[in-house]
Scaffold this motif. Structure first.
Motif, PDB file in Angstrom:
ATOM      1  N   ALA A  44       2.409   1.573  -3.592  1.00 31.03           N
ATOM      2  CA  ALA A  44       1.411   1.958  -4.594  1.00 31.03           C
ATOM      3  C   ALA A  44       0.901   3.372  -4.347  1.00 31.03           C
ATOM      4  O   ALA A  44       0.697   4.143  -5.295  1.00 31.03           O
ATOM      5  N   GLY A  45       0.709   3.731  -3.073  1.00 32.69           N
ATOM      6  CA  GLY A  45       0.227   5.071  -2.762  1.00 32.69           C
ATOM      7  C   GLY A  45       1.210   6.152  -3.172  1.00 32.69           C
ATOM      8  O   GLY A  45       0.830   7.193  -3.710  1.00 32.69           O
ATOM      9  N   ALA A  51      -5.061   2.075  -1.067  1.00 32.50           N
ATOM     10  CA  ALA A  51      -4.186   0.971  -1.460  1.00 32.50           C
ATOM     11  C   ALA A  51      -4.163  -0.107  -0.383  1.00 32.50           C
ATOM     12  O   ALA A  51      -4.142  -1.310  -0.691  1.00 32.50           O
ATOM     13  N   LEU A  75       1.069  -2.298  -6.907  1.00 36.21           N
ATOM     14  CA  LEU A  75       0.509  -2.976  -5.736  1.00 36.21           C
ATOM     15  C   LEU A  75       0.746  -4.485  -5.811  1.00 36.21           C
ATOM     16  O   LEU A  75       1.170  -5.106  -4.828  1.00 36.21           O
ATOM     17  N   GLY A 109      -8.536   3.906  -5.442  1.00 33.56           N
ATOM     18  CA  GLY A 109      -7.205   3.495  -5.839  1.00 33.56           C
ATOM     19  C   GLY A 109      -6.792   4.043  -7.186  1.00 33.56           C
ATOM     20  O   GLY A 109      -5.613   4.286  -7.442  1.00 33.56           O
ATOM     21  N   PHE A 121      -1.095   1.959 -10.574  1.00 30.26           N
ATOM     22  CA  PHE A 121      -1.423   1.652  -9.181  1.00 30.26           C
ATOM     23  C   PHE A 121      -1.474   0.147  -8.943  1.00 30.26           C
ATOM     24  O   PHE A 121      -0.847  -0.383  -8.020  1.00 30.26           O
ATOM     25  N   TRP A 122      -2.196  -0.562  -9.799  1.00 32.85           N
ATOM     26  CA  TRP A 122      -2.410  -1.985  -9.569  1.00 32.85           C
ATOM     27  C   TRP A 122      -1.173  -2.816  -9.856  1.00 32.85           C
ATOM     28  O   TRP A 122      -0.897  -3.799  -9.154  1.00 32.85           O
ATOM     29  N   ASN A 171      -4.650   7.982  -0.935  1.00 32.33           N
ATOM     30  CA  ASN A 171      -4.156   6.951  -1.843  1.00 32.33           C
ATOM     31  C   ASN A 171      -3.578   5.767  -1.075  1.00 32.33           C
ATOM     32  O   ASN A 171      -3.808   4.603  -1.432  1.00 32.33           O
ATOM     33  N   ALA A 198       0.827  -1.205   0.000  1.00 28.01           N
ATOM     34  CA  ALA A 198       0.000   0.000   0.000  1.00 28.01           C
ATOM     35  C   ALA A 198       0.863   1.257   0.000  1.00 28.01           C
ATOM     36  O   ALA A 198       0.565   2.237  -0.704  1.00 28.01           O
TER      37      ALA A 198
END
Length: 249
Positions: free
Chosen positions: A16-17, A93, A225, A56, A221-222, A89, A13
């Motif tokens: 990704a954030g 996440a 993550l 997200g 993002f994904w 974010n 998290a």
């Protein structure tokens, strides 16, 4: 195992954030500022909010619906807005990371660095791409459909697509593939709630740029993550295996 999954989710998290916040500051936020300049420019005043309720992928643009007749608190531009965007974010996440961690445990589908990108692409398909096919991301100043109706349709599209991906991952049979295709198509066959056909001052070119930027942001993002979660899960699993039973780590 649950402690390792929780720690992996937190690290993923954070990664990704941070990455998605940087991308938003570069590509998404400037478009939001530009669109806000068109708010109230016409005779009609629109109630507005971001049309994609997936934090997200679009946390910087998710604003509560309001009309301009009431004053409400919003973070100031600059450091305050950036800090709140980063915090939201990371929080989003963490929630998504815990979701895929729960799916991993519930369906016995391990998350590793080797398959982390597949988990990321699956999350992107379920939580960003599938909902965006019916409800493309919306900018401030644009009319939107009823909030509850959009949230229900978005949740249905994400759940149906996610279920299809899990089914394909668990069952290697032609019937499973057919059911998965049906699950992916089902929410798209059910008409998503449409925004009222009200005039807006936001130029179409800016809207197209915004939609593209948000979808790219969701993909970034994904992928981050999934890879970060898999890498941290591998590290914690190897560390646990190296520690004798009953010994302190």
């Amino acid at each position: 195992m649950f402690r390792n999954l929780f720690l992996a989710a937190l690290v993923a998290a954070l990664c990704a954030g941070l990455v998605t916040s940087a991308f938003q500051a570069w590509r998404v936020t400037p478009l939001i500022f530009a669109a806000e300049a068109f708010e109230g420019g016409g005779e009609a005043v629109h109630t507005h909010e971001a049309a994609t309720p997936a934090p997200g992928q679009d946390a910087a643009t998710t604003m509560p619906a309001h009309d301009h007749g009431e004053e409400e608190w919003m973070p100031q531009d600059g450091f305050e807005r950036t800090a709140f965007t980063l915090f939201s974010n990371i929080l989003a996440a963490a929630g998504y990371a815990l979701i895929i961690g729960a799916v991993s445990v519930l369906f016995a589908l391990p998350i590793t660095f080797a398959n982390g990108i597949l988990w990321g692409l699956g999350g992107f398909a379920a939580f960003t791409l599938a909902p965006a096919l019916g409800l493309p991301p919306g900018m401030p100043g644009m009319p939107v459909a009823d909030t509850l109706a959009r949230q229900v349709w978005w949740f249905g599209a994400a759940l149906s697509t996610g279920a299809a991906l899990v089914l394909v991952a668990k069952v290697r049979a032609p019937w499973a593939l057919a059911v998965a295709v049906a699950l992916v198509l089902l929410p798209q066959l059910i008409a998503a709630p449409q925004a009222p056909d009200d005039p807006t001052g936001v130029p179409p070119r800016m809207t197209a740029e915004f939609v593209a930027a948000v979808i790219y942001n969701g993909a970034l993002f994904w992928v981050v993550l999934g890879l970060a979660f898999g890498r941290m899960a591998d590290h914690l699993a190897a560390r646990s295996a190296a520690v004798p039973n009953g010994a302190r780590a």
